[in-house]
Design a protein around this motif. Structure first.
Motif, mmCIF file in Angstrom:
data_model
loop_
_atom_site.group_PDB
_atom_site.id
_atom_site.type_symbol
_atom_site.label_atom_id
_atom_site.label_comp_id
_atom_site.label_asym_id
_atom_site.label_seq_id
_atom_site.Cartn_x
_atom_site.Cartn_y
_atom_site.Cartn_z
ATOM 1 N N PHE A 1 3.816 -2.408 3.152
ATOM 2 C CA PHE A 1 2.330 -3.226 3.530
ATOM 3 C C PHE A 1 1.551 -3.901 3.013
ATOM 4 O O PHE A 1 1.250 -4.763 3.225
ATOM 5 C CB PHE A 1 2.516 -2.237 4.936
ATOM 6 N N PHE A 2 1.246 -3.119 2.537
ATOM 7 C CA PHE A 2 0.124 -3.738 1.901
ATOM 8 C C PHE A 2 -0.040 -4.653 0.778
ATOM 9 O O PHE A 2 -0.501 -6.052 0.809
ATOM 10 C CB PHE A 2 -1.497 -2.398 0.709
ATOM 11 N N ASN A 3 0.770 -4.938 -0.026
ATOM 12 C CA ASN A 3 1.074 -5.789 -0.796
ATOM 13 C C ASN A 3 1.377 -7.068 0.051
ATOM 14 O O ASN A 3 1.444 -8.312 -0.410
ATOM 15 C CB ASN A 3 2.345 -5.544 -1.809
ATOM 16 N N CYS A 4 2.079 -7.367 1.266
ATOM 17 C CA CYS A 4 2.052 -8.249 1.979
ATOM 18 C C CYS A 4 0.922 -9.157 2.076
ATOM 19 O O CYS A 4 1.433 -9.634 3.003
ATOM 20 C CB CYS A 4 3.513 -7.679 3.368
ATOM 21 N N ILE A 5 0.121 -8.290 2.278
ATOM 22 C CA ILE A 5 -1.424 -9.186 2.944
ATOM 23 C C ILE A 5 -1.446 -10.138 2.188
ATOM 24 O O ILE A 5 -1.265 -10.316 0.830
ATOM 25 C CB ILE A 5 -2.083 -8.094 2.489
ATOM 26 N N PRO A 6 -1.579 -11.068 2.928
ATOM 27 C CA PRO A 6 -1.754 -12.697 2.572
ATOM 28 C C PRO A 6 -2.389 -12.740 1.612
ATOM 29 O O PRO A 6 -4.042 -14.123 2.455
ATOM 30 C CB PRO A 6 -1.467 -13.961 2.894
ATOM 31 N N ALA A 7 -3.122 -12.561 0.600
ATOM 32 C CA ALA A 7 -4.447 -12.883 0.086
ATOM 33 C C ALA A 7 -4.071 -12.239 -1.945
ATOM 34 O O ALA A 7 -3.678 -11.348 -2.367
ATOM 35 C CB ALA A 7 -5.680 -11.421 0.270
ATOM 36 N N PHE A 8 -4.492 -13.024 -2.561
ATOM 37 C CA PHE A 8 -4.580 -13.475 -3.668
ATOM 38 C C PHE A 8 -5.517 -12.395 -4.736
ATOM 39 O O PHE A 8 -6.337 -11.486 -3.581
ATOM 40 C CB PHE A 8 -4.648 -14.300 -4.116
ATOM 41 N N PRO A 9 -4.804 -10.967 -5.373
ATOM 42 C CA PRO A 9 -3.809 -11.583 -6.013
ATOM 43 C C PRO A 9 -2.693 -10.454 -6.098
ATOM 44 O O PRO A 9 -1.804 -9.958 -6.245
ATOM 45 C CB PRO A 9 -4.156 -10.600 -7.316
ATOM 46 N N LEU A 10 -2.472 -9.802 -4.875
ATOM 47 C CA LEU A 10 -1.909 -8.975 -3.651
ATOM 48 C C LEU A 10 -0.155 -10.112 -4.285
ATOM 49 O O LEU A 10 -0.369 -11.926 -3.907
ATOM 50 C CB LEU A 10 -1.496 -8.452 -2.243
ATOM 51 N N ASP A 11 0.736 -9.462 -3.831
ATOM 52 C CA ASP A 11 1.961 -10.245 -3.907
ATOM 53 C C ASP A 11 1.923 -11.173 -2.052
ATOM 54 O O ASP A 11 2.742 -12.083 -2.733
ATOM 55 C CB ASP A 11 3.278 -9.944 -4.042
ATOM 56 N N GLY A 12 1.745 -10.494 -1.795
ATOM 57 C CA GLY A 12 1.345 -11.586 -0.659
ATOM 58 C C GLY A 12 0.576 -13.016 -0.434
ATOM 59 O O GLY A 12 1.286 -14.228 0.335
ATOM 60 N N GLY A 13 -0.749 -12.648 -1.401
ATOM 61 C CA GLY A 13 -0.897 -13.864 -1.957
ATOM 62 C C GLY A 13 -0.455 -15.023 -2.301
ATOM 63 O O GLY A 13 -0.341 -16.719 -2.954
ATOM 64 N N ARG A 14 0.464 -13.938 -3.248
ATOM 65 C CA ARG A 14 1.320 -14.921 -4.407
ATOM 66 C C ARG A 14 2.255 -15.788 -3.751
ATOM 67 O O ARG A 14 2.835 -16.874 -3.774
ATOM 68 C CB ARG A 14 2.183 -14.815 -5.914
ATOM 69 N N ILE A 15 2.848 -15.373 -2.644
ATOM 70 C CA ILE A 15 3.618 -15.884 -1.839
ATOM 71 C C ILE A 15 3.347 -16.506 -0.816
ATOM 72 O O ILE A 15 4.444 -17.796 -0.509
ATOM 73 C CB ILE A 15 4.649 -14.957 -0.234
ATOM 74 N N LEU A 16 2.130 -16.402 -0.462
ATOM 75 C CA LEU A 16 2.169 -17.540 0.241
ATOM 76 C C LEU A 16 1.602 -18.969 0.004
ATOM 77 O O LEU A 16 1.835 -20.005 0.037
ATOM 78 C CB LEU A 16 0.547 -16.319 0.730
ATOM 79 N N ARG A 17 1.147 -18.518 -1.742
ATOM 80 C CA ARG A 17 0.725 -20.144 -2.708
ATOM 81 C C ARG A 17 1.867 -20.565 -2.575
ATOM 82 O O ARG A 17 2.386 -21.776 -2.601
ATOM 83 C CB ARG A 17 0.613 -19.407 -3.829
#
Length: 593
Positions: A532-548
């Motif tokens: 869940f934490f890594n799905c937060i859409p913010a860099f450098p988390l995985d969510g941020g990279r997927i968002l990009r």
């Protein structure tokens, strides 16, 4: 000195020694120091990843499914954080233990909700989560032919806090957008697979073999209570009172309620017996009770007499208020308060009691149903249950100290909630005890062993998502439900006597089954948090990279010239919004009070 002080001292000492060794060139090139953070780099393992990556079509199929799940969780996480932050800004809640800085860290003994008794299980779960997460990134790198510079682990002093895979930057840039997205989502996908496996094993073979042991589980005793004075406390299980067997906490309440003896013998699960001199300890007082107030009853008082007659038991209290509606209560410290003795209720709008003229949404004390005297919550429930739907009955109540009678045509439970129950329905919410005052002549706090086991086995919810949410909050459930005094950190410490193992797994012994359950619980719990934490859409988390990559895919189809600038603006705005929302959730309750 506090535990936090010693931990900070240790961190400073480690940092000083590690940086001194680094500056002297005494550390190998694979070890890199940055303050208290240490990373250990290696190129070993790439050959293993190459072998594991051979079924590329199958792995890509799983990875594509993971991308879809990650996008859904990302959207849900984004909305949840925004809504929660807005709610905190609009109606700042009182600070709780969750909002303190040390409770953000997954460190047993520092985090108030992670006891040292499960340190091994938590560290094991953390290691599994980190290795699986970063290993999945590395596996997808090889599936998508992205080169790997190095792999390793990250330590906060000596505590592992992360693992990492460093893809080659140029190789990553050459990979197409879909390949990169699958690689970024691989860690979350792997963590969720671990969650499914661990909780699947926990829900069925492990927790399914665990049952609640007979007796009343004691989470603790109220300070100064008869139980505390007789030596009954946390971890005890009451199995009999004066020879009457006790199977559940409700049975303990019923046995004490009916037993008139001022001195009782309490039998515990381990064969010990305790002689208890009973007295009525006030364990709770509703704020709207007519017996509350500045000069009224409050928690931890002892009710010593009613109308001048001494009372020491629940049975004696009921008998003392049986005749007449209004009585004078005296505490052991000399405080006296007069008021009606009955069942304190809140009137439900658009219900039979409201239709008869009772003030909807307000509180009254019901003292009689027809000719039947009502002295507490249980008495009102029994009096209504004995009536039939559509029967008209006179309810005697006290509102603001004035006696009022209402002629009520009782409704039907079936009509009220859609069930098949054809019993009578009054339309009230009943507070516990006598006029909202609960008193206990023993003074023990029950541990919700059955409730936690049902949540842990999935039987407390009808959906997988609901079960996962319940399991997620178990370590700090008392924050979610303030009416609950205790949390669940696994089958450890004083709660172990509340459970027993049966069925085929009993041959392994209780300690082995409980250890397996704890390992599965914490491994699944930590993997779920990490996903869940890594799905937060913010860099450098995985969510941020997927968002990009997702934003690049959308912007590439728009008729704009500066696509990279627009992509950067969108992702930066979302990332800053997420950081602000997280800050409000963590620190808002403390700063806005």
């Amino acid at each position: 000195m506090s535990t936090l002080f010693w931990i900070l001292s240790g961190v400073l000492a480690y940092t000083a020694i590690a940086m001194w060794l680094r500056n002297r060139g005494a550390l190998p090139e694979s070890v890199r120091i940055s303050g208290p953070l240490t990373t250990i780099h290696t190129t070993r393992g790439r050959a293993l990843l190459d072998r594991l990556a051979r079924p590329k079509r199958f792995i890509r199929a799983i990875a594509n499914l993971g991308v879809g799940v990650a996008l859904v969780v990302m959207a849900g996480t984004f909305l949840l954080l925004i809504f929660n932050a807005i709610e905190i800004l609009s109606n700042p809640p009182a600070p709780t233990g969750i909002n303190t800085p040390q409770n953000v860290l997954i460190i047993p003994g520092v985090n108030d909700f992670l006891p040292l008794t499960v340190a091994v299980e938590i560290v094991f779960g953390l290691l599994v989560a980190l290795v699986v997460h970063e290993g999945a990134h590395g596996l997808l790198c090889r599936v998508e032919d992205i080169e790997i510079d190095s792999m390793g682990v990250a330590l906060f002093t000596l505590l592992p806090i992360g693992a990492f895979v460093e893809p080659d930057e140029e190789s990553t840039k050459r990979a197409d957008r879909g390949d990169r997205t699958r690689m970024f989502a691989a860690g979350v996908t792997a963590n969720l697979i671990v969650v499914i496996v661990t909780f699947g094993l926990l829900f069925v073979p492990i927790a399914g073999a665990v049952s609640v042991a007979p007796g009343a589980a004691v989470g603790g005793a109220y300070p100064g209570s008869p139980a505390a004075e007789s030596g009954i406390g946390s971890g005890d299980r009451i199995v009999a009172v004066d020879g009457t067997p006790v199977e559940t906490p409700d049975e303990l309440r019923d046995v004490l309620s009916e037993n008139p003896n001022e001195r009782v013998t309490v039998a515990l699960h381990d064969g010990r017996e305790r002689v208890v001199d009973r007295r009525l300890l006030v364990t709770g007082v509703a704020a709207v009770s007519p017996l509350a107030g500045e000069n009224g009853l409050s928690a931890n008082d002892t009710i010593a007499a009613v109308d001048g007659e001494p009372v020491r038991t629940e049975a004696a209290l009921r008998e003392a208020v049986r005749d007449g509606d209004v009585h004078t209560f005296e505490t052991a410290n000399g405080t006296t308060v007069e008021g009606p003795a009955g069942a304190l209720v809140a009137v439900v709008p658009d219900a039979p009691f409201d239709a008869a003229g009772a003030p909807a949404g307000e509180h009254v004390v019901i003292t009689a149903v027809g000719d039947e005297r009502v002295v507490d919550q249980r008495g009102l429930s029994e009096a209504i249950d004995a009536r039939a739907a559509n029967e008209t009955v006179t309810i005697v109540a006290y509102r603001d100290g004035e006696r009022v009678e209402y002629d009520v045509e009782l409704g039907s439970i079936a009509a009220a909630d859609g069930t098949d129950d054809d019993g009578a329905y009054l339309g009230v919410q009943i507070a516990g005890g006598v006029s909202g005052v609960t008193a206990d002549s023993l003074g023990v706090r029950s541990y919700p062993a059955g409730q936690y086991l049902s949540m842990l086995t999935g039987s407390a919810s009808d959906s997988l998502v609901g079960t996962l949410l319940l399991v997620t909050v178990l370590p700090f459930y008392s924050i979610v439900d303030p009416a609950t005094d205790y949390n669940f950190a696994g089958f450890v410490g004083t709660n172990v006597p509340f459970y027993e193992v049966s069925g085929p797994l009993s041959v392994l012994g209780d300690p082995a089954v409980f250890l397996a359950a704890n390992l599965l619980f914490w491994t699944g719990w930590i993997n779920l948090q990490l996903a869940f934490f890594n799905c937060i859409p913010a860099f450098p988390l995985d969510g941020g990279r997927i968002l990009r990559t997702a934003t690049e895919a959308v912007v590439s189809r728009l008729p704009v010239s500066s696509k990279s600038e627009l992509t950067r603006a969108i992702t930066t705005a979302i990332g800053v919004t997420m950081l602000a929302a997280l800050s409000v959730m963590l620190f808002g309750p403390m700063l806005l009070q």
